[in-house]
Write an enzyme that holds these catalytic residues in place. Structure first.
Site, PDB file in Angstrom:
ATOM      1  CG  ASP A 152      -3.118  -2.452  -8.936  1.00  0.00           C
ATOM      2  OD1 ASP A 152      -2.036  -2.739  -8.391  1.00  0.00           O
ATOM      3  OD2 ASP A 152      -4.238  -2.697  -8.447  1.00  0.00           O
TER       4      ASP A 152
HETATM    5  N1  URA Z   1      -5.934  -0.960  -4.361  1.00  0.00           N
HETATM    6  C1  URA Z   1      -6.013  -1.603  -5.531  1.00  0.00           C
HETATM    7  O1  URA Z   1      -6.715  -2.581  -5.666  1.00  0.00           O
HETATM    8  N2  URA Z   1      -5.266  -1.129  -6.553  1.00  0.00           N
HETATM    9  C2  URA Z   1      -4.486  -0.039  -6.482  1.00  0.00           C
HETATM   10  O2  URA Z   1      -3.860   0.366  -7.449  1.00  0.00           O
HETATM   11  C3  URA Z   1      -4.445   0.620  -5.245  1.00  0.00           C
HETATM   12  C4  URA Z   1      -5.177   0.140  -4.198  1.00  0.00           C
END
Ligand code: URA
Length: 248
Positions: free
Chosen positions: A95
């Site tokens: 993310d």
């Molecule tokens: N889990 C999440 O919540 N975000 C990420 O970027 C990767 C795994």
């Protein structure tokens, strides 16, 4: 072409030349794209034509090869030097508000396997969360949490540090290893047991570790790391059980 030790011996024996010169005893950094390495006059070819780099993705950067709205992407961060003339793409995604280890490569077959859920590649995260998780929270996270897209598979969960306070107050540091890759999975898992994620960093991907790479920093994987990645997705017996990238 040789183990590390045997390679050291070959170099010491004078059999190895880099661009026609005997390398200095202190060592020499070779660029496989540019330098010509020979052993007893025979050219040594890299094991793969592909490029593999790990990036410590900074916060706010988008995990995509190209962003429609011209936001900064992971490929902007590595720049032309990181790309090294290859058409790299990210393996899986983080993310925008997650930092840490991201593999970039142009090896579609390996990338496909590393992200295919059947291979169950481990992804290791460090999360800072509000509130100190109790034993029941940790057990639930380990066994499987009910999310709106189904129960999560068993995970490794460890509370590394807590601050004085209750299950609601304070901030805790939690290590989570998952083998799935659902959307915002770690955040949703922790939130489901009452702990909001304040920051999230990926520190491991299969056999790869983030180590001391600073945010925005990247490095080219060594042959041993590439071999370890291949081994991580090479353990499935029958071709039926081992999905391959579809041929175009
Ligand atoms: N889990 C999440 O919540 N975000 C990420 O970027 C990767 C795994």
């Amino acid at each position: 072409m040789a183990s590390r030790r045997a390679a050291d011996e070959l170099i010491a024996s004078g059999a190895v030349r880099v661009n026609g010169q005997v390398p200095p005893a202190s060592g020499l950094l070779v660029d496989p794209e540019k330098d010509r390495v020979t052993v007893n006059g025979q050219a040594v070819k890299p094991v793969t034509r592909h490029r593999y780099i790990v990036l410590n993705k900074p916060l706010g950067v988008i995990t995509t090869a190209k962003d429609e709205s011209s936001r900064t992407t992971v490929l902007d961060v590595v720049g032309d030097e990181g790309k090294g003339g290859h058409r790299l793409f990210p393996v899986g995604r983080l993310d925008a508000d997650t930092s840490g280890l991201l593999l970039l490569t142009d090896d579609g077959d390996l990338a496909y396997r590393l992200t295919h859920p059947a291979y169950k590649v481990a992804k290791e995260y460090i999360a800072f969360v509000t509130g100190n998780p109790n034993t029941a929270d940790v057990e639930t996270l380990r066994k499987g949490v009910k999310l709106d897209d189904g129960i999560t598979a068993p995970a490794e969960v460890e509370v590394l540090r807590i601050t004085p306070g209750s299950r609601e107050s304070g901030i805790a540091e939690v290590r989570v290893v998952i083998r799935e890759g659902r959307h915002r999975q770690v955040r949703r898992m922790l939130h489901a047991v009452g702990h909001k994620v304040q920051s999230l960093q990926r520190v491991g991907f299969g056999p790869l570790k983030l180590g001391r790479l600073k945010a925005g920093g990247w490095r080219v994987l060594g042959e041993a790391e590439i071999a370890a990645l291949r081994r991580a997705v090479d353990q499935m017996g029958s071709p039926k059980a081992a999905p391959r990238a579809p041929r175009k």
